[in-house]
Design an enzyme around this catalytic site. Structure first.
Site, PDB file in Angstrom:
ATOM      1  N   LYS A  74     -12.513  53.918  11.356  1.00 20.51           N
ATOM      2  CA  LYS A  74     -12.316  52.997  10.222  1.00 20.51           C
ATOM      3  C   LYS A  74     -11.932  53.892   9.041  1.00 20.51           C
ATOM      4  O   LYS A  74     -12.778  54.521   8.420  1.00 20.51           O
ATOM      5  CB  LYS A  74     -13.605  52.235   9.932  1.00 20.51           C
TER       6      LYS A  74
ATOM      7  N   PRO B 126     -17.520  47.737   3.179  1.00 17.36           N
ATOM      8  CA  PRO B 126     -18.711  46.890   3.368  1.00 17.36           C
ATOM      9  C   PRO B 126     -18.559  45.855   4.477  1.00 17.36           C
ATOM     10  O   PRO B 126     -19.543  45.211   4.857  1.00 17.36           O
ATOM     11  CB  PRO B 126     -18.864  46.188   2.006  1.00 17.36           C
TER      12      PRO B 126
ATOM     13  N   GLU C  44     -20.944  63.846   5.822  1.00 21.25           N
ATOM     14  CA  GLU C  44     -20.304  64.826   4.941  1.00 21.25           C
ATOM     15  C   GLU C  44     -20.157  64.120   3.603  1.00 21.25           C
ATOM     16  O   GLU C  44     -19.350  63.200   3.480  1.00 21.25           O
ATOM     17  CB  GLU C  44     -18.919  65.221   5.476  1.00 21.25           C
TER      18      GLU C  44
ATOM     19  N   CYS D  56     -14.063  67.305  -2.305  1.00 22.12           N
ATOM     20  CA  CYS D  56     -15.526  67.298  -2.368  1.00 22.12           C
ATOM     21  C   CYS D  56     -16.087  68.711  -2.535  1.00 22.12           C
ATOM     22  O   CYS D  56     -17.135  68.897  -3.129  1.00 22.12           O
ATOM     23  CB  CYS D  56     -16.093  66.643  -1.127  1.00 22.12           C
TER      24      CYS D  56
ATOM     25  N   GLU E 188     -20.818  64.318  -9.571  1.00 24.68           N
ATOM     26  CA  GLU E 188     -19.490  64.593  -9.027  1.00 24.68           C
ATOM     27  C   GLU E 188     -18.463  63.749  -9.780  1.00 24.68           C
ATOM     28  O   GLU E 188     -18.543  62.525  -9.801  1.00 24.68           O
ATOM     29  CB  GLU E 188     -19.489  64.222  -7.548  1.00 24.68           C
TER      30      GLU E 188
HETATM   31  P1  NAD Z   1     -16.841  55.950  -0.085  1.00 24.01           P
HETATM   32  O1  NAD Z   1     -18.182  56.374   0.328  1.00 24.01           O
HETATM   33  O2  NAD Z   1     -16.725  54.793  -1.005  1.00 24.01           O
HETATM   34  O3  NAD Z   1     -15.940  55.575   1.169  1.00 24.01           O
HETATM   35  C1  NAD Z   1     -15.814  56.390   2.299  1.00 24.01           C
HETATM   36  C2  NAD Z   1     -15.578  55.518   3.510  1.00 24.01           C
HETATM   37  O4  NAD Z   1     -16.724  54.706   3.717  1.00 24.01           O
HETATM   38  C3  NAD Z   1     -14.391  54.579   3.368  1.00 24.01           C
HETATM   39  O5  NAD Z   1     -13.755  54.442   4.619  1.00 24.01           O
HETATM   40  C4  NAD Z   1     -15.059  53.259   3.010  1.00 24.01           C
HETATM   41  O6  NAD Z   1     -14.322  52.141   3.369  1.00 24.01           O
HETATM   42  C5  NAD Z   1     -16.350  53.345   3.808  1.00 24.01           C
HETATM   43  N1  NAD Z   1     -17.447  52.510   3.315  1.00 24.01           N
HETATM   44  C6  NAD Z   1     -17.659  52.074   2.037  1.00 24.01           C
HETATM   45  N2  NAD Z   1     -18.764  51.312   2.005  1.00 24.01           N
HETATM   46  C7  NAD Z   1     -19.262  51.252   3.264  1.00 24.01           C
HETATM   47  C8  NAD Z   1     -20.402  50.627   3.859  1.00 24.01           C
HETATM   48  N3  NAD Z   1     -21.245  49.887   3.146  1.00 24.01           N
HETATM   49  N4  NAD Z   1     -20.606  50.810   5.182  1.00 24.01           N
HETATM   50  C9  NAD Z   1     -19.762  51.571   5.903  1.00 24.01           C
HETATM   51  N5  NAD Z   1     -18.674  52.167   5.418  1.00 24.01           N
HETATM   52  C10 NAD Z   1     -18.419  52.021   4.102  1.00 24.01           C
HETATM   53  O7  NAD Z   1     -16.165  57.240  -0.660  1.00 24.01           O
HETATM   54  P2  NAD Z   1     -14.695  57.421  -1.209  1.00 24.01           P
HETATM   55  O8  NAD Z   1     -14.669  56.926  -2.614  1.00 24.01           O
HETATM   56  O9  NAD Z   1     -13.727  56.845  -0.249  1.00 24.01           O
HETATM   57  O10 NAD Z   1     -14.550  59.005  -1.163  1.00 24.01           O
HETATM   58  C11 NAD Z   1     -14.958  59.822  -2.193  1.00 24.01           C
HETATM   59  C12 NAD Z   1     -16.276  60.470  -1.884  1.00 24.01           C
HETATM   60  O11 NAD Z   1     -16.254  61.128  -0.617  1.00 24.01           O
HETATM   61  C13 NAD Z   1     -16.657  61.548  -2.857  1.00 24.01           C
HETATM   62  O12 NAD Z   1     -17.969  61.383  -3.277  1.00 24.01           O
HETATM   63  C14 NAD Z   1     -16.516  62.848  -2.069  1.00 24.01           C
HETATM   64  O13 NAD Z   1     -17.302  63.906  -2.448  1.00 24.01           O
HETATM   65  C15 NAD Z   1     -16.840  62.431  -0.709  1.00 24.01           C
HETATM   66  N6  NAD Z   1     -16.205  63.321   0.264  1.00 24.01           N
HETATM   67  C16 NAD Z   1     -16.981  64.223   0.933  1.00 24.01           C
HETATM   68  C17 NAD Z   1     -16.413  65.097   1.837  1.00 24.01           C
HETATM   69  C18 NAD Z   1     -17.209  66.102   2.601  1.00 24.01           C
HETATM   70  O14 NAD Z   1     -16.719  66.625   3.575  1.00 24.01           O
HETATM   71  N7  NAD Z   1     -18.417  66.405   2.242  1.00 24.01           N
HETATM   72  C19 NAD Z   1     -15.048  65.039   2.063  1.00 24.01           C
HETATM   73  C20 NAD Z   1     -14.296  64.122   1.373  1.00 24.01           C
HETATM   74  C21 NAD Z   1     -14.900  63.262   0.478  1.00 24.01           C
END
Ligand code: NAD
Length: 462
Positions: A170, A204, A245, A279, A369
């Site tokens: 997803k 979500p 992650e 990140c 962040e």
């Molecule tokens: P996000 O958490 O909003 O979304 C990430 C993914 O999760 C998307 O596919 C989203 O659709 C999904 N998602 C959202 N709500 C969900 C739920 N309730 N249940 C299941 N899935 C759900 O994050 P973002 O805004 O897309 O990405 C930015 C964030 O990601 C930043 O905080 C960044 O640090 C982090 N990030 C971390 C790494 C790492 O390797 N540590 C790498 C890239 C990004």
């Protein structure tokens, strides 16, 4: 842009169960460039069923054959490199040369590394009178963010396939086109039907349905700490494996013996790459008080050179969020020495490369962040002070240490509570484990450590 109007399930593009769609917006000009289906619980269920059905045969496939399919996938990614870069540029806004070198280039390296690892990994070992087998965990639910759209996918799917797992992906709602291209590449590479499945959709709805699905054995999530915490709780309640992650607030520690000009220049470039949406970016630059003013001048100069050459942020929400942090920095008494709220262009979600001086460790911009092109320069008095500041956030994903003597930098890095540290500008290594200490996550990606996440062990005694 070309987009599929269905889901890739069981080896074919199939109509979505519902009619809702997600608009994909180009962040450079704010225009809708495509629509993709918004997956429902039914789509996720169909994809998980396909992955379960395909699991026994794929798990029993010889590692050499799995390696051959991953190598074929790597070759398709190479052949379609330009198309991938154009897709990332269209939906993420990254400048094309960056998309070519990083967004398309790094996944090729990572896929290649897993083609080799699948062939060479010891899936079986003798321990005394036992034989220990590393077996696939099962069906993987992979949930990825938009900031490195293809890298995040390949860093999960390639090791999962190498391990003998099957996958339902997803991807982030902002970058589904690159994910659809990846599904095409998997198909072209001859990966058997059902081994990889794609459901586009909202977090979500489709993301949550995938994380909660009882047919999923391991949830591998990359994204925000807030969502990661929820996914971890859901997985914990179901006693299923989870890899997270999450976010970071990494420190770039410049020790007094370092080459200051180089450390500052590389440090600023590290944050500005991908418009600060990395990140592991070193968003806090820690400088000894004796060199602080010089570092501030160098950082301001380095940031100003970028002008409007960096790309925009991914969407309107992130744009507003990053601007909000810049406002908070000013309100809390940090000193703007480059960039700020004035946008480099009228249209698009652009933020000027921004440098804050006189940042103290407890300020919001030094703790949370930002995920934008914003560097904070923090002053330290001595090494213990630098270490306290470096370790003084809830995160622990990455970092950097600069010193005249490598051993001095290594000694400092060993005291940092963080998952990876670049010494004097060390280069990216696709085999080095990537992942966080503290609230930056659970588990590791890349290399053999990343492969081990998708394996479970069985021991037979003789
Ligand atoms: P996000 O958490 O909003 O979304 C990430 C993914 O999760 C998307 O596919 C989203 O659709 C999904 N998602 C959202 N709500 C969900 C739920 N309730 N249940 C299941 N899935 C759900 O994050 P973002 O805004 O897309 O990405 C930015 C964030 O990601 C930043 O905080 C960044 O640090 C982090 N990030 C971390 C790494 C790492 O390797 N540590 C790498 C890239 C990004």
């Amino acid at each position: 842009m070309k987009a599929h109007d269905g889901m890739y399930i069981d080896g074919a593009w199939r109509p979505a169960a519902g009619r809702d769609t997600i608009a994909v917006v180009n962040p450079v000009d704010e225009q809708v460039i495509a629509e993709v289906p918004a997956g429902t619980v039914e789509d996720v269920d169909a994809a998980v069923r396909a992955a379960r059905a395909a699991l026994p045969a794929w798990a029993a496939t010889a590692p050499a054959e799995r390696a051959a399919r991953i190598a074929a996938l790597r070759d398709v990614l190479v052949a379609r490199k330009d198309e991938i870069a154009e897709s990332v540029t269209a939906e993420l806004g990254a400048p094309l040369p960056f998309s070519q070198a990083v967004h398309a280039g790094v996944p090729i390296l990572v896929a290649g590394s897993y083609a080799e690892l699948a062939a060479s990994y010891a899936f079986e070992e003798k321990v005394g009178n036992s034989t220990v087998y590393a077996e696939p965990v099962g069906v993987v639910g992979a949930i990825t963010p938009w900031n490195y759209p293809l890298h995040q996918i390949v860093a999960k799917v390639a090791p999962a396939l190498a391990a003998g797992c099957t996958v339902v992906l997803k991807p982030a709602e902002d970058t589904p086109l690159t994910a659809q291209l990846f599904a095409e590449a998997v198909h072209e590479a001859g990966v058997p039907a059902g081994v990889f499945n794609l459901v586009t959709g909202l977090g979500p709805v489709a993301g949550q349905a995938l994380a909660e699905h009882e047919g999923v054995d391991l949830v591998s999530f990359t994204g925000s700490t807030a969502v990661g915490r929820r996914i971890g709780a859901t997985a914990g309640a179901a006693v299923k494996r989870v890899a997270l992650e999450l976010g970071g607030k990494s420190a770039n520690v410049i020790l007094p013996s370092a080459d200051l000009a180089k450390a500052v220049a590389v440090g600023v470039a590290n944050v500005m790459g991908n418009s600060g949406q990395t990140c592991s970016a070193w968003t806090r630059m820690l400088v000894h008080t004796s060199q602080y003013d010089e570092a501030v001048a160098l950082a301001a100069e380095a940031a100003a050179k970028y002008g409007d050459r960096i790309g925009p942020l991914v969407n309107a929400k992130q744009h507003a969020r990053v601007r909000g942090y810049i406002e908070q920095g000013v309100a809390q008494g940090a000193r703007l020495v480059a960039g700020g709220l004035e946008a480099p262009r009228e249209q698009g979600y652009f933020v000027s490369p921004t440098v804050f001086a006189d940042v103290t460790p407890e300020m919001t911009i030094a703790q949370e962040e930002i995920f934008g092109p914003v560097v904070s320069l923090i002053r330290y008095e001595d090494e213990d002070d630098a270490l306290r500041i470096a370790n003084g956030t809830v995160y622990g994903l990455a970092g950097a240490v600069w010193a005249g003597d490598e051993a001095e930098a290594v000694a400092f890095a060993r005291r940092m509570d963080t998952g990876q540290v670049d010494i004097n500008g060390g280069r990216f290594n696709p085999l080095a484990p990537f992942g966080g200490y503290k609230q930056s996550g659970v588990g590791r990606e890349l290399g053999s450590h990343g492969l081990a996440e998708y394996l479970q062990t069985k021991s037979l005694q003789f």
